[in-house]
Design a protein around this motif. Structure first.
Motif, PDB file in Angstrom:
ATOM      1  N   PRO A 124      68.085 -47.604  -7.638  1.00 17.50           N
ATOM      2  CA  PRO A 124      67.465 -46.343  -8.073  1.00 17.50           C
ATOM      3  C   PRO A 124      65.961 -46.383  -7.842  1.00 17.50           C
ATOM      4  O   PRO A 124      65.351 -47.462  -7.858  1.00 17.50           O
ATOM      5  N   ASP A 127      60.959 -44.977 -11.950  1.00 16.82           N
ATOM      6  CA  ASP A 127      60.952 -43.871 -12.907  1.00 16.82           C
ATOM      7  C   ASP A 127      59.606 -43.161 -12.833  1.00 16.82           C
ATOM      8  O   ASP A 127      58.575 -43.711 -13.218  1.00 16.82           O
ATOM      9  N   THR A 136      65.604 -40.646  -3.819  1.00 19.74           N
ATOM     10  CA  THR A 136      66.894 -40.800  -4.468  1.00 19.74           C
ATOM     11  C   THR A 136      67.273 -42.263  -4.596  1.00 19.74           C
ATOM     12  O   THR A 136      68.134 -42.625  -5.397  1.00 19.74           O
ATOM     13  N   ALA A 137      66.637 -43.150  -3.803  1.00 19.64           N
ATOM     14  CA  ALA A 137      66.919 -44.577  -3.859  1.00 19.64           C
ATOM     15  C   ALA A 137      65.863 -45.324  -3.066  1.00 19.64           C
ATOM     16  O   ALA A 137      65.105 -44.733  -2.291  1.00 19.64           O
ATOM     17  N   ASP A 187      73.192 -38.894  -7.937  1.00 21.76           N
ATOM     18  CA  ASP A 187      71.856 -39.468  -7.776  1.00 21.76           C
ATOM     19  C   ASP A 187      70.793 -38.433  -7.480  1.00 21.76           C
ATOM     20  O   ASP A 187      69.603 -38.750  -7.498  1.00 21.76           O
ATOM     21  N   SER A 210      73.022 -41.315 -13.079  1.00 24.97           N
ATOM     22  CA  SER A 210      72.530 -41.171 -11.716  1.00 24.97           C
ATOM     23  C   SER A 210      73.194 -42.070 -10.681  1.00 24.97           C
ATOM     24  O   SER A 210      72.855 -41.995  -9.503  1.00 24.97           O
ATOM     25  N   ASP A 211      74.138 -42.931 -11.082  1.00 26.92           N
ATOM     26  CA  ASP A 211      74.873 -43.692 -10.068  1.00 26.92           C
ATOM     27  C   ASP A 211      76.189 -44.200 -10.650  1.00 26.92           C
ATOM     28  O   ASP A 211      76.403 -44.208 -11.866  1.00 26.92           O
TER      29      ASP A 211
END
Length: 320
Positions: A124, A127, A136-137, A187, A210-211
């Protein structure tokens, strides 16, 4: 280079369901390498001639004629405010994508290669607060940091697209319906907001993750605490391509575990152009909805909620 990329895109689609993610790597000026999900890429072209259309946001370079279609073209470096994007350096390549039932072009400076990376190595993003930024990653390839761009969020922010969708009153749950919860796994910040808007209007509670790894850990924690996850959640709405664990693998793990196997799983993805129906069936998903149609999603969710309500002795109002 472009034709080679196109040939390899077809090969990479076979990775679906093997918990690996194929990324098209590119640059937007400078040294930073970016990536986008190959499954969203239709083709890569040298920068074509562009024509202007009134009303486009400033980050759009114009519209391209791609095989008889008028495709809006976003200068991706400008779109994300990339600090190394040189204003006097015109991006040399057009990446034509299809997601959420539409075709969109992105200008990039250089196209590197296609790589496939184990999903557990895709993390991820940092933050960055409530908005989450444009990533997104993140991952690494041959020692280089790769930033994977959430192109849906970039487009939504530039166009100031509404995240909510107005459903008619026919979709609202009637009085007396049992309280219900839905687990949403995606995600993309934009996708989570869109799905939440639909579910809020249906009157059900929502848990957002989110995953797939987060979702599986959460479900296993519920089971370990003595609460059957299928009693907490009427259904799980999951994206397919995600960091840490993809939706295919999440569904497979749910079906393998005796304490989770009765969960209803709806796969919801923007990858409709290369979506493999047999893969959905083989991993044991109950339903599939292509992004993004709020009414299609609401219809499919209501089918499941009706079934849950009937089992509880109630009845929900389906769309007429």
């Amino acid at each position: 280079m472009s034709q080679d990329l196109l040939d390899r895109i077809d090969q990479r689609t076979r990775l679906a369901g093997h918990n690996r993610l194929a990324l098209l790597l590119f640059r937007l000026g400078g040294r930073q390498v970016f990536g986008v999900n190959v499954f969203k890429v239709q083709e890569v072209l040298r920068r074509p001639n562009l024509f202007q259309v009134p009303g486009l946001p400033l980050q759009f370079a114009g519209v391209a004629d791609v095989r008889g279609r008028s495709v809006p073209v976003l200068d991706l470096g400008l779109g994300i405010g990339h600090p190394e994007r040189a204003q006097d350096d015109l991006p040399g390549y057009l990446v034509v994508t299809e997601f959420n039932r539409s075709v969109q072009g992105f200008l990039v400076s250089d196209v590197e290669r296609i790589v496939n990376i184990a999903v557990e190595d895709i993390l991820p993003p940092p933050d960055l607060g409530a908005d989450g930024g444009y990533l997104t990653a993140v991952t690494r390839f041959q020692g280089e940091l790769i930033q994977v761009i959430d192109v849906e969020s970039v487009l939504a922010d530039i166009s100031q697209a509404r995240m909510d969708a107005d459903l008619s009153s026919e979709y609202a749950l009637p009085e007396g319906a049992p309280p219900m919860q839905v687990l949403v796994v995606d995600d993309s910040r934009v996708a989570r907001q869109q799905i939440r808007s639909v579910l809020d209007q249906l009157g059900v509670g929502v848990t957002l993750l989110s995953d797939g790894r987060q979702a599986l850990d959460h479900l296993l924690q519920l089971h370990a605490a003595g609460e059957p996850p299928s009693q907490r959640y009427a259904l799980v709405v999951s994206d397919i391509e995600m960091p840490a664990m993809d939706g295919y693998t999440l569904t497979t793990e749910i079906r393998r575990h005796p304490g989770l196997s009765d969960l209803f799983v709806l796969l919801h993805t923007s990858l409709s152009g290369v979506f493999n129906t047999s893969m959905v069936q083989s991993v044991g998903a109950d339903a599939f909805v292509a992004k993004y149609s709020p009414h299609d999603l609401a219809d499919e969710v209501l089918k499941r909620l009706n079934a849950v309500a009937e089992a509880a002795g109630g009845r929900l109002v389906a769309n007429a």
